[in-house]
Design a protein around this motif. Structure first.
Motif, PDB file in Angstrom:
ATOM      1  N   TYR A 131      -0.684  12.519  -9.464  1.00  0.00           N
ATOM      2  CA  TYR A 131      -1.542  11.596 -10.212  1.00  0.00           C
ATOM      3  C   TYR A 131      -0.736  10.937 -11.332  1.00  0.00           C
ATOM      4  O   TYR A 131      -0.748   9.720 -11.493  1.00  0.00           O
ATOM      5  N   LYS A 132      -0.018  11.762 -12.087  1.00  0.00           N
ATOM      6  CA  LYS A 132       0.839  11.241 -13.165  1.00  0.00           C
ATOM      7  C   LYS A 132       1.935  10.347 -12.591  1.00  0.00           C
ATOM      8  O   LYS A 132       2.223   9.274 -13.128  1.00  0.00           O
ATOM      9  N   ASP A 133       2.553  10.777 -11.494  1.00  0.00           N
ATOM     10  CA  ASP A 133       3.635   9.989 -10.895  1.00  0.00           C
ATOM     11  C   ASP A 133       3.138   8.642 -10.371  1.00  0.00           C
ATOM     12  O   ASP A 133       3.877   7.659 -10.386  1.00  0.00           O
ATOM     13  N   ILE A 134       1.897   8.589  -9.914  1.00  0.00           N
ATOM     14  CA  ILE A 134       1.325   7.300  -9.491  1.00  0.00           C
ATOM     15  C   ILE A 134       1.093   6.418 -10.722  1.00  0.00           C
ATOM     16  O   ILE A 134       1.449   5.237 -10.732  1.00  0.00           O
ATOM     17  N   TRP A 135       0.520   6.996 -11.786  1.00  0.00           N
ATOM     18  CA  TRP A 135       0.285   6.233 -13.011  1.00  0.00           C
ATOM     19  C   TRP A 135       1.595   5.674 -13.593  1.00  0.00           C
ATOM     20  O   TRP A 135       1.620   4.568 -14.112  1.00  0.00           O
ATOM     21  N   THR A 136       2.668   6.468 -13.522  1.00  0.00           N
ATOM     22  CA  THR A 136       3.944   6.041 -14.132  1.00  0.00           C
ATOM     23  C   THR A 136       4.801   5.217 -13.179  1.00  0.00           C
ATOM     24  O   THR A 136       5.885   4.776 -13.562  1.00  0.00           O
ATOM     25  N   GLY A 137       4.354   5.009 -11.941  1.00  0.00           N
ATOM     26  CA  GLY A 137       5.073   4.177 -11.000  1.00  0.00           C
ATOM     27  C   GLY A 137       6.156   4.871 -10.206  1.00  0.00           C
ATOM     28  O   GLY A 137       6.892   4.228  -9.457  1.00  0.00           O
ATOM     29  N   LYS A 138       6.304   6.182 -10.358  1.00  0.00           N
ATOM     30  CA  LYS A 138       7.311   6.918  -9.595  1.00  0.00           C
ATOM     31  C   LYS A 138       6.940   7.006  -8.113  1.00  0.00           C
ATOM     32  O   LYS A 138       7.808   7.113  -7.265  1.00  0.00           O
ATOM     33  N   ILE A 139       5.642   6.979  -7.846  1.00  0.00           N
ATOM     34  CA  ILE A 139       5.135   7.027  -6.468  1.00  0.00           C
ATOM     35  C   ILE A 139       4.287   5.775  -6.275  1.00  0.00           C
ATOM     36  O   ILE A 139       3.433   5.474  -7.109  1.00  0.00           O
ATOM     37  N   PRO A 140       4.495   5.044  -5.175  1.00  0.00           N
ATOM     38  CA  PRO A 140       3.702   3.823  -4.956  1.00  0.00           C
ATOM     39  C   PRO A 140       2.227   4.119  -4.759  1.00  0.00           C
ATOM     40  O   PRO A 140       1.856   5.068  -4.085  1.00  0.00           O
ATOM     41  N   PHE A 141       1.408   3.277  -5.364  1.00  0.00           N
ATOM     42  CA  PHE A 141      -0.030   3.358  -5.183  1.00  0.00           C
ATOM     43  C   PHE A 141      -0.373   2.592  -3.923  1.00  0.00           C
ATOM     44  O   PHE A 141      -1.127   2.881  -3.140  1.00  0.00           O
TER      45      PHE A 141
ATOM     46  N   GLY B 232     -13.199  15.429  -6.380  1.00  0.00           N
ATOM     47  CA  GLY B 232     -11.766  15.694  -6.271  1.00  0.00           C
ATOM     48  C   GLY B 232     -11.357  16.161  -4.884  1.00  0.00           C
ATOM     49  O   GLY B 232     -10.474  15.577  -4.247  1.00  0.00           O
ATOM     50  N   TYR B 233     -12.004  17.211  -4.411  1.00  0.00           N
ATOM     51  CA  TYR B 233     -11.631  17.756  -3.103  1.00  0.00           C
ATOM     52  C   TYR B 233     -12.156  16.911  -1.957  1.00  0.00           C
ATOM     53  O   TYR B 233     -11.492  16.766  -0.928  1.00  0.00           O
ATOM     54  N   GLY B 234     -13.342  16.333  -2.102  1.00  0.00           N
ATOM     55  CA  GLY B 234     -13.909  15.527  -1.016  1.00  0.00           C
ATOM     56  C   GLY B 234     -13.043  14.339  -0.655  1.00  0.00           C
ATOM     57  O   GLY B 234     -12.733  14.116   0.515  1.00  0.00           O
ATOM     58  N   PHE B 235     -12.642  13.570  -1.658  1.00  0.00           N
ATOM     59  CA  PHE B 235     -11.799  12.407  -1.382  1.00  0.00           C
ATOM     60  C   PHE B 235     -10.425  12.830  -0.866  1.00  0.00           C
ATOM     61  O   PHE B 235      -9.866  12.190   0.029  1.00  0.00           O
ATOM     62  N   ALA B 236      -9.874  13.906  -1.431  1.00  0.00           N
ATOM     63  CA  ALA B 236      -8.566  14.380  -0.965  1.00  0.00           C
ATOM     64  C   ALA B 236      -8.630  14.813   0.496  1.00  0.00           C
ATOM     65  O   ALA B 236      -7.769  14.447   1.306  1.00  0.00           O
ATOM     66  N   TRP B 237      -9.628  15.590   0.842  1.00  0.00           N
ATOM     67  CA  TRP B 237      -9.735  16.076   2.218  1.00  0.00           C
ATOM     68  C   TRP B 237     -10.045  14.940   3.187  1.00  0.00           C
ATOM     69  O   TRP B 237      -9.565  14.947   4.322  1.00  0.00           O
ATOM     70  N   LEU B 238     -10.823  13.950   2.750  1.00  0.00           N
ATOM     71  CA  LEU B 238     -11.035  12.772   3.580  1.00  0.00           C
ATOM     72  C   LEU B 238      -9.693  12.097   3.867  1.00  0.00           C
ATOM     73  O   LEU B 238      -9.420  11.683   5.005  1.00  0.00           O
ATOM     74  N   GLY B 239      -8.855  11.999   2.867  1.00  0.00           N
ATOM     75  CA  GLY B 239      -7.529  11.408   3.048  1.00  0.00           C
ATOM     76  C   GLY B 239      -6.674  12.180   4.030  1.00  0.00           C
ATOM     77  O   GLY B 239      -5.994  11.596   4.876  1.00  0.00           O
ATOM     78  N   HIS B 240      -6.726  13.508   3.937  1.00  0.00           N
ATOM     79  CA  HIS B 240      -5.901  14.327   4.838  1.00  0.00           C
ATOM     80  C   HIS B 240      -6.420  14.297   6.271  1.00  0.00           C
ATOM     81  O   HIS B 240      -5.659  14.052   7.204  1.00  0.00           O
TER      82      HIS B 240
ATOM     83  N   ARG C 205       2.381  11.200   2.609  1.00  0.00           N
ATOM     84  CA  ARG C 205       3.155   9.986   2.899  1.00  0.00           C
ATOM     85  C   ARG C 205       2.260   8.777   3.135  1.00  0.00           C
ATOM     86  O   ARG C 205       2.661   7.650   2.893  1.00  0.00           O
ATOM     87  N   ASN C 206       1.052   9.015   3.607  1.00  0.00           N
ATOM     88  CA  ASN C 206       0.128   7.930   3.921  1.00  0.00           C
ATOM     89  C   ASN C 206      -0.452   7.348   2.632  1.00  0.00           C
ATOM     90  O   ASN C 206      -1.017   8.074   1.811  1.00  0.00           O
ATOM     91  N   ARG C 207      -0.310   6.049   2.466  1.00  0.00           N
ATOM     92  CA  ARG C 207      -0.759   5.391   1.231  1.00  0.00           C
ATOM     93  C   ARG C 207      -2.261   5.532   1.009  1.00  0.00           C
ATOM     94  O   ARG C 207      -2.716   5.743  -0.120  1.00  0.00           O
ATOM     95  N   THR C 208      -3.058   5.430   2.070  1.00  0.00           N
ATOM     96  CA  THR C 208      -4.511   5.575   1.914  1.00  0.00           C
ATOM     97  C   THR C 208      -4.861   6.986   1.462  1.00  0.00           C
ATOM     98  O   THR C 208      -5.742   7.169   0.617  1.00  0.00           O
ATOM     99  N   CYS C 209      -4.174   7.972   1.990  1.00  0.00           N
ATOM    100  CA  CYS C 209      -4.397   9.357   1.553  1.00  0.00           C
ATOM    101  C   CYS C 209      -4.110   9.499   0.063  1.00  0.00           C
ATOM    102  O   CYS C 209      -4.905  10.079  -0.677  1.00  0.00           O
ATOM    103  N   ARG C 210      -2.975   8.958  -0.389  1.00  0.00           N
ATOM    104  CA  ARG C 210      -2.644   9.019  -1.828  1.00  0.00           C
ATOM    105  C   ARG C 210      -3.687   8.296  -2.665  1.00  0.00           C
ATOM    106  O   ARG C 210      -4.081   8.770  -3.731  1.00  0.00           O
ATOM    107  N   ARG C 211      -4.151   7.151  -2.184  1.00  0.00           N
ATOM    108  CA  ARG C 211      -5.156   6.400  -2.932  1.00  0.00           C
ATOM    109  C   ARG C 211      -6.472   7.169  -3.021  1.00  0.00           C
ATOM    110  O   ARG C 211      -7.143   7.142  -4.061  1.00  0.00           O
ATOM    111  N   LEU C 212      -6.847   7.835  -1.947  1.00  0.00           N
ATOM    112  CA  LEU C 212      -8.069   8.647  -1.988  1.00  0.00           C
ATOM    113  C   LEU C 212      -7.909   9.826  -2.935  1.00  0.00           C
ATOM    114  O   LEU C 212      -8.853  10.183  -3.657  1.00  0.00           O
ATOM    115  N   HIS C 213      -6.729  10.442  -2.966  1.00  0.00           N
ATOM    116  CA  HIS C 213      -6.464  11.497  -3.947  1.00  0.00           C
ATOM    117  C   HIS C 213      -6.623  10.952  -5.368  1.00  0.00           C
ATOM    118  O   HIS C 213      -7.234  11.590  -6.218  1.00  0.00           O
TER     119      HIS C 213
END
Length: 115
Positions: free
Chosen positions: A105-115, A72-80, A34-42
């Motif tokens: 990742y695809k849903d962010i690219w297509t705009g389904k999930i806010p970046f 991949g995992y480093g940025f994701a885990w930093l976000g979490h 849910r956290n936008r920064t977490c999604r951005r780091l992913h």
């Protein structure tokens, strides 16, 4: 009806090990992001992982494979741990979490999930 970035119901709060399909798991996965920064780091980590994979494919330098995993995992885990304040779902459902990373990742690219 809830949007993809705001899951509701049992799937959002369930133990991921009790979910029986990826379709049931994905709303839980989104609830853990849910956290936008977490999604951005992913998103950043996934993009860097793809760049490492492409560099490995073009150069043959195997060192880019572990570097891609680290990105991949480093940025994701930093976000979490740093922003979402939860444990990554990959600890309980590694395959579905990996799949969820790429669907998100695809849903962010297509705009389904806010970046």
């Amino acid at each position: 009806m809830s949007s993809p970035s705001t899951p509701s119901g049992a799937a959002a709060s369930a133990d991921p090990r009790t979910l029986r399909s990826f379709a049931e798991f994905y709303p839980f996965y989104l609830g853990e992001h849910r956290n936008r920064t977490c999604r951005r780091l992913h998103f950043l980590g996934s993009t860097l992982a793809l760049a490492c994979l492409l560099t490995w494919a073009l150069s043959g330098d195997w060192r880019f494979l572990p570097l891609g995993l680290l990105c991949g995992y480093g940025f994701a885990w930093l976000g979490h741990f740093g922003f979402e304040k939860n444990r990554p779902a990959s600890f309980k459902r590694p395959l579905w979490s990996f799949m969820g990373d790429w669907v998100m990742y695809k849903d962010i690219w297509t705009g389904k999930i806010p970046f």
